[in-house]
Each structure stands twice: as C-alpha cells, then as structure tokens.
Design a protein around this motif. Sequence first.
Motif, PDB file in Angstrom:
ATOM      1  N   GLN A  15      27.394  38.852 -36.930  1.00  0.00           N
ATOM      2  CA  GLN A  15      27.777  40.149 -37.488  1.00  0.00           C
ATOM      3  C   GLN A  15      26.667  41.167 -37.186  1.00  0.00           C
ATOM      4  O   GLN A  15      25.613  41.136 -37.835  1.00  0.00           O
ATOM      5  CB  GLN A  15      27.985  40.059 -39.003  1.00  0.00           C
ATOM      6  CG  GLN A  15      29.080  39.129 -39.433  1.00  0.00           C
ATOM      7  CD  GLN A  15      29.136  38.976 -40.951  1.00  0.00           C
ATOM      8  OE1 GLN A  15      28.262  39.410 -41.694  1.00  0.00           O
ATOM      9  NE2 GLN A  15      30.197  38.337 -41.413  1.00  0.00           N
ATOM     10  N   PRO A  16      26.869  42.078 -36.244  1.00  0.00           N
ATOM     11  CA  PRO A  16      25.807  43.022 -35.887  1.00  0.00           C
ATOM     12  C   PRO A  16      25.262  43.822 -37.086  1.00  0.00           C
ATOM     13  O   PRO A  16      24.053  44.046 -37.172  1.00  0.00           O
ATOM     14  CB  PRO A  16      26.467  43.944 -34.858  1.00  0.00           C
ATOM     15  CG  PRO A  16      27.533  43.088 -34.243  1.00  0.00           C
ATOM     16  CD  PRO A  16      28.042  42.230 -35.377  1.00  0.00           C
ATOM     17  N   LEU A  20      21.451  43.960 -38.383  1.00  0.00           N
ATOM     18  CA  LEU A  20      20.757  45.237 -38.552  1.00  0.00           C
ATOM     19  C   LEU A  20      20.066  45.318 -39.912  1.00  0.00           C
ATOM     20  O   LEU A  20      18.925  45.770 -40.024  1.00  0.00           O
ATOM     21  CB  LEU A  20      21.750  46.397 -38.401  1.00  0.00           C
ATOM     22  CG  LEU A  20      21.196  47.803 -38.618  1.00  0.00           C
ATOM     23  CD1 LEU A  20      20.257  48.188 -37.484  1.00  0.00           C
ATOM     24  CD2 LEU A  20      22.332  48.801 -38.738  1.00  0.00           C
TER      25      LEU A  20
END
Length: 148
Positions: A15-16, A20
């Motif tokens: 999950q980017p 992040l």
Amino acid sequence: MELTFELAEKVLAAQPFSVLLGTRLTAFGDGAATLELTIREDLLQQNGFLHGGVLSYAADNAITFAGGAALGPDVLTGGFTISYLRPARGRLLRAEATVVHAGSRQATCTCRLLTFAGATDGFDHSADGSTDKGTLCAIAQGTVVARR
C-alpha cells in the motif's frame, strides 16, 4: 486462503500510502490487528495535533486488517464511522481493531486509537519504570466485506 501475519505485512507494504506514512503492523490474528505509526511534524494540522485524516486512515486500515483476519485476505472496507474524543498528540499512534461479529461475508469491527507521549515503541518509559498506557483520542466502528 488464511491471512497470516507475514502475508498481512506484505499487504501493508504493498500500500503506497501506508509506506508513505511509515505504518507498521505490530499484532495480527484471532480477529484483531494493531497498526502503529510514528507521529511526525508533517502529519500535524495547523494547531499542532495529529491530522484527523491520519486518524481516519489508521482506523480504516486497522479495521480492514482485523476483518481480514476473520474473513481472509480478499476484503474491502464496507464503511466506518469515527468519533474524535480529544486532540491527538504525542510521538506514536496505535490503532487497535477487533472483530465484534463475523459472518461468512461480512465482519463488524471496532477500533481504539491511542497516542503515546514517550518512546516510539508504544510505551513511555518513565524514570520510575512505569509505562504510559496511552491516551484514547478516537474510536471507530466499521464493516469489512469479503470480495468473493
């Protein structure tokens, strides 16, 4: 297919947005999941508190992981509500989600969102050896649905 801790970690790493934020899976299984993230300055709102969007993200993701622990890996959030109880401040956010009820295709979950003032391991190690149990800043409830 059963969702194991190792597979759940891989899902989180894919999950980017979670990458992040630096989200970590710290507990998983038996209809529960715990996510943690270090509170950074760039995640605060204008008054110096953790942004409500970060709290909502953590609740949503923890609820979905808990639901996945009960229903399997192919799940989505069906919906959730969140109540902000007090401003979130500290060094660590922990989202603890548990399944309250699960059927074959849907799970209902609750989530407690706590902040910790001290060390980023989730415990404020005081000089007297006591630990901070965290400050409850929000609660959420949601449904998770299987995509099968």
